[in-house]
Design an enzyme around this catalytic site. Structure first.
Site, mmCIF file in Angstrom:
data_model
loop_
_atom_site.group_PDB
_atom_site.id
_atom_site.type_symbol
_atom_site.label_atom_id
_atom_site.label_comp_id
_atom_site.label_asym_id
_atom_site.label_seq_id
_atom_site.Cartn_x
_atom_site.Cartn_y
_atom_site.Cartn_z
ATOM 1 N N ARG A 192 4.324 8.615 2.507
ATOM 2 C CA ARG A 192 5.324 8.500 3.346
ATOM 3 C C ARG A 192 6.368 9.242 2.412
ATOM 4 O O ARG A 192 7.171 10.191 3.270
ATOM 5 C CB ARG A 192 5.911 6.743 3.276
ATOM 6 C CG ARG A 192 5.422 6.157 4.687
ATOM 7 C CD ARG A 192 5.334 4.489 4.595
ATOM 8 N NE ARG A 192 4.215 4.092 4.224
ATOM 9 C CZ ARG A 192 4.169 2.585 4.182
ATOM 10 N NH1 ARG A 192 5.394 1.979 3.980
ATOM 11 N NH2 ARG A 192 3.296 2.409 3.252
ATOM 12 N N GLU A 212 -3.922 -3.688 -6.302
ATOM 13 C CA GLU A 212 -4.048 -4.774 -5.722
ATOM 14 C C GLU A 212 -5.724 -6.038 -6.016
ATOM 15 O O GLU A 212 -5.681 -6.801 -6.499
ATOM 16 C CB GLU A 212 -3.423 -5.937 -4.973
ATOM 17 C CG GLU A 212 -2.456 -6.934 -5.338
ATOM 18 C CD GLU A 212 -1.328 -7.370 -4.134
ATOM 19 O OE1 GLU A 212 -1.334 -6.642 -2.591
ATOM 20 O OE2 GLU A 212 -1.669 -8.488 -4.035
#
Ligand SMILES: O=P(O)(O)OC[C@H]1O[C@H](OP(=O)(O)OP(=O)(O)O)[C@H](O)[C@@H]1O
Ligand SMILES: Nc1ncnc2[nH]cnc12
Length: 177
Positions: free
Chosen positions: A65, A102
């Site tokens: 993005r 994560e």
């Protein structure tokens, strides 16, 4: 006035609960691009924010993005745009940087020679969450000898305190709790 302009951008960002997995409140920037006026306004605000740093010589955008905003900023600044991509996507000789997600690890790459030693680089991405992605990009640009003068994100998720993990100047335009 500045706040009003930013609020128009903020209002265009949607929040999707439990995407891509339960417990994540996903901030979707694509509605901004769906409105040409809002998108154009955001690109102008990004340009103005980048001008607070003197002499940006190259804009580096992060897959994927960061690619939506980086080339437009580079055009406005009249400097080159350089991509950082996930492992295995860029041809030729690359320099790599692994980083923690994560769960597990990922790897970023930049083409060797695409930024030069001492070049003043602005890194742009859409969003800062844990900060792991931006830190890896900043480390990679530093590893190839360039000078990271600003890490710029449109959105910052304050609760995750990602900015704390960065050791270069950082700026975000819109913060969410
Ligand atoms: O601060 P962090 O916790 O590292 O997260 C931020 C990153 O997460 C999103 O990218 P994602 O990994 O979803 O990839 P995409 O842009 O290719 O969808 C976002 O665009 C940032 O690049
Ligand atoms: N909450 C979130 N929304 C959009 N992109 C993200 N990347 C990491 N966390 C995100």
């Amino acid at each position: 006035m500045a706040l009003q302009r930013l609020n128009r951008i903020r209002d265009a960002i949607t929040t999707i609960p439990d995407f891509p997995k339960p417990g994540i409140y996903f901030k979707d920037i694509f509605p901004i691009l769906g409105n040409p006026e809002v998108f154009s306004e955001l690109n102008e605000i990004i340009y103005e924010a980048s001008k607070s740093m003197p002499q940006v010589e190259c804009v580096v955008g992060l897959e994927s993005r960061g690619f939506l905003f980086g080339p437009i900023l580079a055009q406005k600044l009249k400097v080159p745009f350089v991509p950082i991509r996930k492992k295995g996507k860029l041809p030729g000789e690359v320099v790599s940087q692994t980083f923690e997600l994560e769960y597990g690890t990922d790897c970023f790459e930049i083409q060797r020679g695409s930024v030069t030693k001492g070049q003043k680089v602005l890194i742009i991405d859409d969003l800062l969450a844990t900060g792991g992605t931006m830190k890896a990009a900043s480390d990679l640009v530093t590893k190839v000898g360039a000078d990271v003068v600003l890490c710029l994100c449109i959105i910052e998720l304050l609760g995750l305190k990602g900015a704390k993990s960065l050791d270069k100047p950082f700026k975000s335009l819109i913060a969410f709790d």
